[in-house]
Design a protein around this motif. Structure first.
Motif, PDB file in Angstrom:
ATOM      1  N   TYR A  50       8.049   5.546  -6.162  1.00  0.00           N
ATOM      2  CA  TYR A  50       8.079   5.287  -7.597  1.00  0.00           C
ATOM      3  C   TYR A  50       6.775   5.637  -8.305  1.00  0.00           C
ATOM      4  O   TYR A  50       6.567   5.233  -9.446  1.00  0.00           O
ATOM      5  CB  TYR A  50       8.515   3.846  -7.855  1.00  0.00           C
ATOM      6  CG  TYR A  50       9.982   3.687  -7.522  1.00  0.00           C
ATOM      7  CD1 TYR A  50      10.966   4.125  -8.402  1.00  0.00           C
ATOM      8  CD2 TYR A  50      10.377   3.172  -6.291  1.00  0.00           C
ATOM      9  CE1 TYR A  50      12.311   4.039  -8.077  1.00  0.00           C
ATOM     10  CE2 TYR A  50      11.723   3.073  -5.961  1.00  0.00           C
ATOM     11  CZ  TYR A  50      12.681   3.505  -6.854  1.00  0.00           C
ATOM     12  OH  TYR A  50      14.011   3.418  -6.527  1.00  0.00           O
ATOM     13  N   GLY A  51       5.900   6.416  -7.629  1.00  0.00           N
ATOM     14  CA  GLY A  51       4.772   7.001  -8.336  1.00  0.00           C
ATOM     15  C   GLY A  51       3.381   6.545  -7.967  1.00  0.00           C
ATOM     16  O   GLY A  51       2.407   7.032  -8.546  1.00  0.00           O
ATOM     17  N   ALA A  52       3.234   5.633  -7.024  1.00  0.00           N
ATOM     18  CA  ALA A  52       1.889   5.218  -6.633  1.00  0.00           C
ATOM     19  C   ALA A  52       1.202   6.339  -5.866  1.00  0.00           C
ATOM     20  O   ALA A  52       1.847   7.131  -5.175  1.00  0.00           O
ATOM     21  CB  ALA A  52       1.939   3.953  -5.774  1.00  0.00           C
ATOM     22  N   ILE A  53      -0.092   6.399  -6.001  1.00  0.00           N
ATOM     23  CA  ILE A  53      -0.915   7.384  -5.302  1.00  0.00           C
ATOM     24  C   ILE A  53      -1.393   6.741  -3.993  1.00  0.00           C
ATOM     25  O   ILE A  53      -1.856   5.596  -4.004  1.00  0.00           O
ATOM     26  CB  ILE A  53      -2.146   7.757  -6.166  1.00  0.00           C
ATOM     27  CG1 ILE A  53      -1.731   8.145  -7.568  1.00  0.00           C
ATOM     28  CG2 ILE A  53      -3.001   8.806  -5.476  1.00  0.00           C
ATOM     29  CD1 ILE A  53      -1.079   9.461  -7.726  1.00  0.00           C
ATOM     30  N   PRO A  54      -1.298   7.443  -2.859  1.00  0.00           N
ATOM     31  CA  PRO A  54      -1.699   6.843  -1.579  1.00  0.00           C
ATOM     32  C   PRO A  54      -3.096   6.221  -1.593  1.00  0.00           C
ATOM     33  O   PRO A  54      -3.313   5.156  -1.011  1.00  0.00           O
ATOM     34  CB  PRO A  54      -1.623   8.013  -0.588  1.00  0.00           C
ATOM     35  CG  PRO A  54      -0.611   8.929  -1.177  1.00  0.00           C
ATOM     36  CD  PRO A  54      -0.783   8.814  -2.674  1.00  0.00           C
ATOM     37  N   GLU A  55      -4.034   6.866  -2.271  1.00  0.00           N
ATOM     38  CA  GLU A  55      -5.401   6.338  -2.335  1.00  0.00           C
ATOM     39  C   GLU A  55      -5.479   5.020  -3.100  1.00  0.00           C
ATOM     40  O   GLU A  55      -6.485   4.307  -3.021  1.00  0.00           O
ATOM     41  CB  GLU A  55      -6.344   7.348  -2.993  1.00  0.00           C
ATOM     42  CG  GLU A  55      -6.465   8.660  -2.250  1.00  0.00           C
ATOM     43  CD  GLU A  55      -5.305   9.612  -2.529  1.00  0.00           C
ATOM     44  OE1 GLU A  55      -4.792   9.680  -3.658  1.00  0.00           O
ATOM     45  OE2 GLU A  55      -4.878  10.284  -1.566  1.00  0.00           O
TER      46      GLU A  55
END
Length: 158
Positions: A50-55
């Motif tokens: 749903y759009g979170a960035i892994p970092e």
């Protein structure tokens, strides 16, 4: 509704906020590792989906579910963390330890959420046995980690 025939990973995803700039902390209990790792994987993959960035997804381990409240507080107090997801599993067993632990964790996480005015999500399974736990950690009832992640995203609208 009873979860006997419900997949926990079925939820409405209309009107979700943009989370690409949000930071999530996932605090994972090491006790019942086989279950909690599956919960983590569900939460992590759902955040990415749903759009979170892994970092922007931080993971921290704590020894057991009882320690989730403190572990969550460590991250909730950080200004750069937008939401905390607490994942654990307390199986009924032969004693009432689960009653005390589950009550303490639910109360503790609620207090952390209110104190720091940000979502702190209760993603703790409270099954009667190991099979029920596995059924809710990627088994026939979906993955409670998915549900916890979606809940954290939805709560960011407030």
């Amino acid at each position: 509704m009873s979860t006997a025939h419900k997949n926990l990973s079925e939820f409405a995803t209309d009107d979700l906020p943009d989370i690409s700039a949000k930071t999530f902390a996932i605090v994972v209990a090491e006790w019942n590792h086989e279950v909690t790792e599956k919960l983590f994987e569900g939460a992590y993959q759902t955040l990415l989906q749903y759009g979170a960035i892994p970092e922007n997804i931080i993971r921290a381990n704590v020894p057991g579910s009882y320690e989730l409240s403190y572990g969550s507080q460590v991250f909730a107090q950080k200004e750069n963390v937008d939401a905390v997801i607490a994942l654990g599993c307390v199986i009924q067993g032969e004693t009432k330890h689960n009653d005390y632990i589950n009550n303490a964790v639910a109360h503790g996480l609620t207090q952390v959420s209110l104190k720091y005015d940000k979502p702190v999500i209760f993603g703790v399974l409270t099954p009667n046995n190991q099979q029920q736990a596995l059924d809710r950690a990627g088994g026939i009832h979906g993955n409670k980690g998915d549900e916890a992640a979606i809940t954290s995203i939805k709560m960011l609208k407030f």
